[in-house]
Enzyme design. Structure first.
Site, PDB file in Angstrom:
ATOM      1  N   GLU A  83       0.993  -1.176   0.212  1.00 41.27           N
ATOM      2  CA  GLU A  83      -0.050  -0.263  -0.116  1.00 41.27           C
ATOM      3  C   GLU A  83       1.141   1.291   0.136  1.00 41.27           C
ATOM      4  OE1 GLU A  83      -4.257  -0.702   2.186  1.00 41.27           O
ATOM      5  OE2 GLU A  83      -2.362  -0.579   3.305  1.00 41.27           O
ATOM      6  N   CYS A  97       3.395   8.653   0.533  1.00 39.04           N
ATOM      7  CA  CYS A  97       4.033   7.851   2.033  1.00 39.04           C
ATOM      8  C   CYS A  97       3.876   6.085   1.277  1.00 39.04           C
ATOM      9  CB  CYS A  97       2.943   7.568   2.590  1.00 39.04           C
ATOM     10  SG  CYS A  97       3.156   7.132   4.549  1.00 39.04           S
ATOM     11  N   CYS A 104       5.945  -6.036   7.639  1.00 37.89           N
ATOM     12  CA  CYS A 104       6.538  -6.649   8.231  1.00 37.89           C
ATOM     13  C   CYS A 104       7.150  -7.349   9.090  1.00 37.89           C
ATOM     14  CB  CYS A 104       6.696  -5.026   8.697  1.00 37.89           C
ATOM     15  SG  CYS A 104       7.771  -4.186   9.945  1.00 37.89           S
ATOM     16  N   CYS A 108       5.628  -4.885  16.433  1.00 41.39           N
ATOM     17  CA  CYS A 108       5.228  -3.457  16.829  1.00 41.39           C
ATOM     18  C   CYS A 108       3.595  -3.557  17.355  1.00 41.39           C
ATOM     19  CB  CYS A 108       5.322  -1.444  16.175  1.00 41.39           C
ATOM     20  SG  CYS A 108       7.288  -1.590  16.104  1.00 41.39           S
ATOM     21  N   CYS A 111       0.694  -1.246  15.574  1.00 42.69           N
ATOM     22  CA  CYS A 111       1.120  -0.938  14.046  1.00 42.69           C
ATOM     23  C   CYS A 111       0.444  -1.577  13.381  1.00 42.69           C
ATOM     24  CB  CYS A 111       2.180  -0.789  13.737  1.00 42.69           C
ATOM     25  SG  CYS A 111       2.234  -0.348  11.949  1.00 42.69           S
ATOM     26  N   GLY A 149       6.458  -1.501   6.239  1.00 43.96           N
ATOM     27  CA  GLY A 149       7.922  -1.970   6.473  1.00 43.96           C
ATOM     28  C   GLY A 149       8.894  -1.222   7.101  1.00 43.96           C
ATOM     29  N   GLU A 150      10.408  -1.502   7.760  1.00 48.64           N
ATOM     30  CA  GLU A 150      10.992  -1.731   7.713  1.00 48.64           C
ATOM     31  C   GLU A 150      12.357  -0.946   6.979  1.00 48.64           C
ATOM     32  OE1 GLU A 150      12.207   0.898  11.047  1.00 48.64           O
ATOM     33  OE2 GLU A 150      14.096   0.806   9.952  1.00 48.64           O
ATOM     34  N   SER A 178      11.523   6.458   7.808  1.00 49.58           N
ATOM     35  CA  SER A 178      11.945   6.247   9.280  1.00 49.58           C
ATOM     36  C   SER A 178      12.285   5.156   9.705  1.00 49.58           C
ATOM     37  CB  SER A 178      10.148   6.685   9.652  1.00 49.58           C
ATOM     38  OG  SER A 178       9.637   6.621  10.415  1.00 49.58           O
ATOM     39  N   SER A 202      11.299   6.089  15.312  1.00 48.51           N
ATOM     40  CA  SER A 202       9.556   5.520  16.467  1.00 48.51           C
ATOM     41  C   SER A 202      10.917   5.374  17.429  1.00 48.51           C
ATOM     42  CB  SER A 202       9.239   4.463  15.420  1.00 48.51           C
ATOM     43  OG  SER A 202       9.387   5.088  14.235  1.00 48.51           O
ATOM     44  N   ASN A 278      -3.960   5.829  15.826  1.00 51.45           N
ATOM     45  CA  ASN A 278      -5.332   5.691  14.879  1.00 51.45           C
ATOM     46  C   ASN A 278      -5.141   4.253  15.588  1.00 51.45           C
ATOM     47  OD1 ASN A 278      -5.049   7.901  12.803  1.00 51.45           O
ATOM     48  ND2 ASN A 278      -2.718   7.245  12.498  1.00 51.45           N
ATOM     49  N   CYS A 319      -1.350   6.546   9.557  1.00 52.23           N
ATOM     50  CA  CYS A 319      -0.140   5.842  10.465  1.00 52.23           C
ATOM     51  C   CYS A 319      -0.442   4.723  10.977  1.00 52.23           C
ATOM     52  CB  CYS A 319       0.282   6.689  11.469  1.00 52.23           C
ATOM     53  SG  CYS A 319       1.282   8.138  10.975  1.00 52.23           S
TER      54      CYS A 319
HETATM   55  N1  SAH Z   1       9.199   1.233  10.226  1.00 51.32           N
HETATM   56  C1  SAH Z   1       9.327   2.219  10.147  1.00 51.32           C
HETATM   57  C2  SAH Z   1       8.530   3.244   9.594  1.00 51.32           C
HETATM   58  C3  SAH Z   1       7.111   3.286   9.477  1.00 51.32           C
HETATM   59  S1  SAH Z   1       6.621   4.077  10.356  1.00 51.32           S
HETATM   60  C4  SAH Z   1       8.723   2.717  11.395  1.00 51.32           C
HETATM   61  O1  SAH Z   1       8.184   2.137  12.418  1.00 51.32           O
HETATM   62  O2  SAH Z   1      10.018   3.996  11.987  1.00 51.32           O
HETATM   63  C5  SAH Z   1       5.133   4.572  10.664  1.00 51.32           C
HETATM   64  C6  SAH Z   1       4.898   5.799  12.099  1.00 51.32           C
HETATM   65  O3  SAH Z   1       3.423   4.966  12.310  1.00 51.32           O
HETATM   66  C7  SAH Z   1       5.475   5.169  12.978  1.00 51.32           C
HETATM   67  O4  SAH Z   1       5.917   5.886  13.618  1.00 51.32           O
HETATM   68  C8  SAH Z   1       4.206   4.608  13.760  1.00 51.32           C
HETATM   69  O5  SAH Z   1       5.240   3.848  15.243  1.00 51.32           O
HETATM   70  C9  SAH Z   1       3.560   4.947  13.442  1.00 51.32           C
HETATM   71  N2  SAH Z   1       2.237   3.725  14.166  1.00 51.32           N
HETATM   72  C10 SAH Z   1       1.800   3.147  13.953  1.00 51.32           C
HETATM   73  N3  SAH Z   1       1.011   2.187  14.102  1.00 51.32           N
HETATM   74  C11 SAH Z   1       0.409   3.251  14.479  1.00 51.32           C
HETATM   75  C12 SAH Z   1      -1.124   3.987  14.852  1.00 51.32           C
HETATM   76  N4  SAH Z   1      -1.607   2.270  15.020  1.00 51.32           N
HETATM   77  N5  SAH Z   1      -1.599   5.125  14.996  1.00 51.32           N
HETATM   78  C13 SAH Z   1      -0.776   6.040  14.166  1.00 51.32           C
HETATM   79  N6  SAH Z   1       0.887   6.134  14.404  1.00 51.32           N
HETATM   80  C14 SAH Z   1       1.257   4.769  14.221  1.00 51.32           C
END
Ligand code: SAH
Length: 326
Positions: A83, A97, A104, A108, A111, A149-150, A178, A202, A278, A319
């Protein structure tokens, strides 16, 4: 467009070296097909249309949110969902984005992407095709590697894709990677990448125990090591690192947690981006009041902080909501 395949096919047809550049320039400018590449001989346009799929990704569905955020679900040639999201802002900013992986491998807890099955790393062409898809709709000027993904688990391909973004109208300064703090990739990024690409980290909890609960990766790469690496980035690039902090009600959003965060951050090196959670079914979002109280603690500590605008929540494009379900 699979640029390696393009090279092979051009060579097989005995085409001169400059053809590759011509094809890429047309593509980067946002044409919709080989047919529109009028500086190429007609026979070559037909041959390419037969032999090199115009995109490595097939569009499965496309949705648009009330705030005009667009989300596209793609499929790779071998069936993996991907996506990407286009965020449209009133000031003219058009930010893509994009995803670095299908799914991934990290888990976490907050997420949605971490809950789906991990597919594989995406190729540089597959990342560029996400951007090109939106580039064909309208000019774009920012890119954030904040989709599925990372990115630093897919270092080589991510950096290769970043290096082509300027051709699509997205400068390095307007490109952000990120990371959860994946140290092997982060070290390489700091040591090897001279371009002024923005780094976002993050963080989500300054307390090691809580951070490990939320992000198991913290057991592998402790926060203090990652922060030290971030400071090295700041010293070398002379740009602040953006700290992402998703606010989970009753978990990491108290003023005490804010003080813990302020204590580990140097205001000259970091800027905090507070992210309203979210819903993905696990936690509750912090109230406006809790967010304001958290930010007030950072303000008093003179840590620059902003609250991220939530975009595209009604189409699960916000996000942490990318899970390739629809
Ligand atoms: N894996 C990388 C790239 C993804 S960035 C990273 O984690 O940085 C996506 C961002 O959205 C990250 O900061 C993540 O922590 C945040 N995120 C993940 N789940 C979320 C949620 N449910 N609500 C708001 N932000 C979220």
């Amino acid at each position: 467009m699979d640029l390696a395949l393009l090279d092979r096919v051009l060579a097989e047809h005995g085409e001169p070296a400059y053809r590759r550049r011509q094809v890429w320039e047309w593509t980067a400018r946002g044409v919709a097909s080989y047919e529109e590449m009028t500086t190429l001989p007609k026979s070559l346009r037909w041959a390419l249309a037969d032999e090199v799929p115009f995109s490595t990704l097939e569009v499965v569905t496309q949705r648009e949110a009330r705030d005009r955020t667009a989300k596209t679900l793609f499929r790779t040639h071998d069936g993996h969902p991907v996506e990407a999201v286009l965020m449209r802002y009133r000031d003219g900013r058009r930010s893509v984005c994009l995803s670095a992986q299908s799914g991934c491998p990290l888990t976490c807890t907050f997420c949605a992407t971490g809950q789906m099955r991990f597919g594989r790393n995406l190729t540089a062409s597959e990342m560029l095709d996400q951007v090109l898809h939106f580039r064909r709709l309208e000019p774009v000027n920012h890119a954030v590697y904040m989709g599925m993904g990372e990115p630093l688990l897919n270092y080589e391909s991510v950096i290769a894709s970043v290096r082509r973004l300027p051709d699509l109208g997205i400068t390095y300064r307007r490109t952000t990677l990120s990371t959860v703090g994946w140290m092997p990739g982060l070290r390489r990024f700091v040591d090897e990448v001279g371009e002024p690409i923005r780094l976002a980290f993050s963080l989500h909890a300054a307390d090691p125990g809580l951070r490990s609960e939320l992000m198991p990766v913290n057991d592998r790469y402790p926060l203090e090591d990652v922060l030290a690496e971030c400071r090295r980035y700041v010293a070398l690039r002379r740009r602040k690192v953006f700290v992402e902090y998703v606010l989970l009600a009753g978990v990491n959003d108290s003023p005490a947690r804010a003080r813990e965060l302020a204590a580990v951050l140097d205001p000259r090196a970091f800027k905090v981006n507070l992210i309203p959670y979210n819903p993905t079914g696990v936690f509750e979002a912090s109230s406006r009041e809790a967010i304001a109280r958290f930010k007030a603690v950072l303000d008093r500590a003179r840590i620059p902080a902003t609250v991220r605008l939530t975009r595209g929540r009604d189409i699960e494009a916000a996000c942490g909501q990318l899970a390739a379900t629809r």
